[in-house]
Design an enzyme around this catalytic site. Structure first.
Site, mmCIF file in Angstrom:
data_model
loop_
_atom_site.group_PDB
_atom_site.id
_atom_site.type_symbol
_atom_site.label_atom_id
_atom_site.label_comp_id
_atom_site.label_asym_id
_atom_site.label_seq_id
_atom_site.Cartn_x
_atom_site.Cartn_y
_atom_site.Cartn_z
ATOM 1 N N GLY D 4 0.837 -1.201 0.000
ATOM 2 C CA GLY D 4 0.000 0.000 0.000
ATOM 3 C C GLY D 4 0.863 1.238 0.000
ATOM 4 C CB SER D 6 3.584 6.912 2.023
ATOM 5 O OG SER D 6 4.055 7.528 3.184
ATOM 6 C CB SER D 7 0.035 8.088 5.195
ATOM 7 O OG SER D 7 1.130 8.736 5.808
ATOM 8 N N GLY D 9 -1.749 2.921 6.172
ATOM 9 C CA GLY D 9 -2.067 2.159 7.379
ATOM 10 C C GLY D 9 -1.489 0.754 7.432
ATOM 11 C CE LYS D 10 3.119 0.214 3.437
ATOM 12 N NZ LYS D 10 2.859 1.631 3.175
ATOM 13 C CG ASP D 31 9.500 2.605 6.947
ATOM 14 O OD1 ASP D 31 9.730 3.041 5.793
ATOM 15 O OD2 ASP D 31 8.530 2.985 7.613
#
Lengths: 171, 171, 171, 171
Positions: D4, D6-7, D9-10, D31
């Site tokens: 998914g 960025s942001s 909710g993964k 990350d």
């Protein structure tokens, strides 16, 4: 003044307000105070403690430091800084009273940040960095006996939408 | 009041002081203020900026928020809180003067935290979370024209040993 | 392979090595594995636990995940990545043996990162984010029965100087 | 495999899955790889770069380290660890293909984590720790040409509810 339970989305609303508002606002919260305390006071009976079910137990030492902290934030506002405070009024009306007594005539917008206990508990699990149970135990508790100028609810609304609603009341 | 350059070990000394001193002390630093600012102000010309060589450029907006911040910390101390401030006097004597004017009669121990530029630069690389060059550019700069009650040097001493030396002067 | 006790300076040396070495090296540590585990496993009897005096108690669940983790890092190295591993061999020779068995023919530089217990304990207080007592309890323990190619000591030397010494052995 | 923007909710879904699933699962993401890279590679043309509008530019050095990283995670799974991977397929079908080639016969549940660009952009502001613009620029892009076993949408559902849906497919 944003008051709401743990994982209700206060900090996110504060960051959105800082981006939306044309002047620079400083954002402080009870987390700022806790981080400023000695590591040992954060987990001692005299300071602040997290009980197994996520309740927060606040000792006399914390109360005394908190009074000085409140006096300091009020002085910053008195010196001209625009300030967002992100709080969890665990003591109900007495918590609000501590602030109103210190604030005196300074203009303050009291904002309730509500979030259904179930949604807050779900977000607490998704964050993974909070003591489990705090969100549910605080969701209703922190609003008991508090008087607001404005209330927002993050259960079904993004923090940014709530912040837009609040910002409109600050103009 | 701990004054020293970036990566000189001020924050470590502050944490050690909090453990050594019998009363609870609150610890604040310029990092606390920067974290309270809007994300956009942290990197704008009006706020605070990190130049390519690690110099910090401070704009007018930051100065105005900083004045309120200083007034607030002084008010906390006036309200009875014991406070450790961790600072980097990039403006020399004028930086110290901003604090002395605000502090008035409040008892203050001025502590210089020195660290050789080479050692501070080495620690900056080991930390890995700072703009490279800040440590070296600030190592001497922040002490120019500052008057201290006490100086410590972290080049060859642990933060805890420096903190013991400072704590002895607070009794 | 950097092996040393908590607060001995392994992570700082790893970051310095990454800056000093001309090729890009990936840096992983037991902290990476702990962060990848479920929040509940980090503090359960089956996972990993921090005893009141700072000892680390490692359960069977952790051992099984750790074996897969080791196999994965070895596969990354086998696929051509240069890797720095930051470890604390709490199980002595058996800990090293787990790695040597997995590493097979892969060229490995075994580095002991020593730090006097007193200095490590002082740094643990200055960091303020570790369970008190880990540094002292691990300072000697992690080196018992381990065979090194090279040893460095951070008691009186900066991480960067230790990293330069290690980097010279990698060419 | 959670893919998914960025942001979207993964990471929150991954933490919820770790709590919901009876066995311990390890959670890794891009990350984790970025944090393992040298500080200089994170912002260099050869490594990974964040353009002014929030696009992520990935260089050849990053691709080579990423191939070893994928091989390592696959080896961990091959060694018996249950693994959640949190990814953003910026390269479309080619990104998925890199993983399918490496995964071979290992059983994998491909999960698309969708979130409307507007909601993801709002959450990016509320988080305050991401390069502005990444959420909006990735919201659709990362799903182009990807084949899923299951899709969830965090626009109107909590991460925990999405995780429950995914967990039901893992039994």
């Amino acid at each position: 003044m944003l008051n709401g339970g743990s994982s209700s989305g206060k900090s996110g609303i504060a960051r959105c307000l800082q981006e939306l508002l044309p002047d620079p606002w400083l954002s402080f919260g009870v987390d700022t105070l806790i981080m400023a305390m000695p590591a040992s006071a954060r987990t001692s009976a005299a300071g602040i403690e997290f009980a197994p079910q996520g309740e927060v137990i606040v000792g006399p030492q914390f109360r005394s430091l908190e009074a000085a902290w409140i006096a300091g934030l009020v002085a910053m506002a008195g010196a001209g800084a625009r300030i967002i405070v992100d709080e969890a009024f665990l003591g109900g009306a007495a918590s609000q009273q501590r602030w109103t007594a210190a604030l005196g005539d300074l203009p303050t917008l009291w904002v309730g940040v509500r979030c259904d206990a179930e949604a807050a508990a779900a977000r607490e699990i998704a964050r993974g960095d909070r003591v489990p149970g705090m969100a549910a135990s605080q969701a209703e508790l922190v609003h008991q006996g508090i008087v607001y100028d404005l209330e927002v609810d993050t259960t079904h609304a993004e923090a940014l939408a709530c912040a837009r609603h609040i910002a409109a009341s600050l103009r």
